[in-house]
Design an enzyme around this catalytic site. Structure first.
Site, short mmCIF file in Angstrom:
data_model
loop_
_atom_site.label_atom_id
_atom_site.label_comp_id
_atom_site.label_asym_id
_atom_site.label_seq_id
_atom_site.Cartn_x
_atom_site.Cartn_y
_atom_site.Cartn_z
CE1 TYR A 84 -10.33 -3.20 -6.89
CE2 TYR A 84 -10.61 -3.23 -4.50
CZ TYR A 84 -9.83 -3.45 -5.62
OH TYR A 84 -8.55 -3.93 -5.49
CG HIS A 211 2.00 -3.58 -4.34
ND1 HIS A 211 1.43 -2.40 -4.78
CD2 HIS A 211 1.00 -4.23 -3.68
CE1 HIS A 211 0.17 -2.34 -4.40
NE2 HIS A 211 -0.13 -3.45 -3.72
NE ARG A 222 1.16 -11.96 4.64
CZ ARG A 222 1.03 -10.90 3.87
NH1 ARG A 222 0.52 -11.01 2.67
NH2 ARG A 222 1.38 -9.71 4.32
#
Length: 317
Positions: A84, A211, A222
């Site tokens: 998107y 968040h 990571r």
């Protein structure tokens, strides 16, 4: 799983300004919407991490469709199944402005994601069978981040499910970002994300408070693999809007002097689109090269399988 009509505008209050009592009340609302499960052991993590390396290798070779790969300093994203518009891709900023790309503009979900991630999630009863239709791989270098946001509530159902690989990290709620230099306010809540951990986010935690991944919490490489369900009636770009987006990004890329910009090679147009669904090219900025270097080559079978997918004609609304 979520009634779209009941979701309100995400809460954008700055939590630094809350009193201790108000912060406590916010935490009571957030906690029920967060679930963490240690689902993948070290052996499975290694297997998944090897698969991620192959994804990076294919991106380095320019074998993915244009909007499958999104590059940024210290962070690369790989979209599968659905993708998107967001960030600089948005012509108009604001709530609910995000749009799905036309069907066929994004590479399909890899078979290994279905086998080693989606199926175990279904087996554990964490998501319904055949519910997930979108996967994103977020690959962070040390110091990488993703700014405070709410996953678009008009596009994605809840829960939002993420799997952590390569190293431990933390998911922070209610942070405010400032830039030049980049800084973050104290989070309202910070949830540890261990390697092999699955995090599910729903309710107030997913819809009413932002968040983020803070740069200070990414101390080594990571990867987060995020799997979600896209609503069947989520809004999509039309072919005209897709063409306009490509042209606007091409003009912007042509003005970049080599510090990370790129102009994808022109392919033969796909039926139903004025423009082709271009394929991504490796970045030639130093940061982008660092993030995509030192990876294993994808196998001939991977490349052959991908090229078959590339020949499929996209559908546009």
């Amino acid at each position: 799983m979520v009634d779209q009509e009941r979701i309100l505008t995400p809460n954008q209050k700055v939590h630094d300004n809350l009193s201790p009592e108000e912060r406590f009340e916010e935490l009571k609302k957030i906690h029920p919407g967060i679930q963490t499960v240690k689902l993948f052991d070290s052996e499975v993590c290694v297997k998944l991490e090897e698969k991620v390396e192959k994804v990076k290798a294919k991106a380095l070779k320019g074998l993915y469709k244009r909007f499958t790969v999104d590059k940024a300093p210290l962070r690369n994203k790989y979209f599968f199944g659905e993708g998107y518009t967001y960030g600089d891709q948005l012509e108009q900023k604001g709530e609910r402005k995000e749009r799905l790309f036309p069907e066929g503009a994004i590479d399909p979900i890899p078979s290994w994601v279905k086998k080693y991630i989606i199926k175990p999630l279904e087996k554990e009863g964490l998501v319904p069978e055949n519910w997930i239709n979108s996967a994103v791989i977020n690959d962070y270098l040390p110091g990488g981040c993703i700014v405070s946001h709410v996953d678009p509530i008009h596009i994605f159902d809840r829960p939002i499910v993420s799997i952590s690989l390569f190293s431990d990290c933390a998911l922070s709620f209610g942070c405010k970002f400032s830039f030049r230099p980049i800084r973050t306010s104290k989070p309202l809540l910070s949830v540890p994300l261990r390697r092999g951990c699955v995090c599910l986010m729903s309710g107030y935690a997913a819809n009413e408070v932002t968040h983020c991944i803070r740069p200070e919490d990414v101390t080594e490489r990571r990867v987060a693999i995020i799997v979600r369900r896209v609503f069947p009636d989520a809004p999509r770009l039309t072919s005209q809007q897709y063409d306009a987006l490509c042209e606007r990004l091409d003009r912007k890329a042509s003005q970049v002097d080599g510090r990370g910009g790129f102009k994808p090679p022109i392919q033969q147009p796909a039926r139903g689109l004025k423009r082709p669904l271009e394929y991504s090219k490796p970045p030639f900025g130093a940061i982008g090269q660092q993030q995509l270097s030192d990876v294993s080559s994808s196998s001939d079978d991977d490349v052959s399988e991908h090229r078959k997918d590339c020949n499929k004609k996209p559908k546009v609304s």
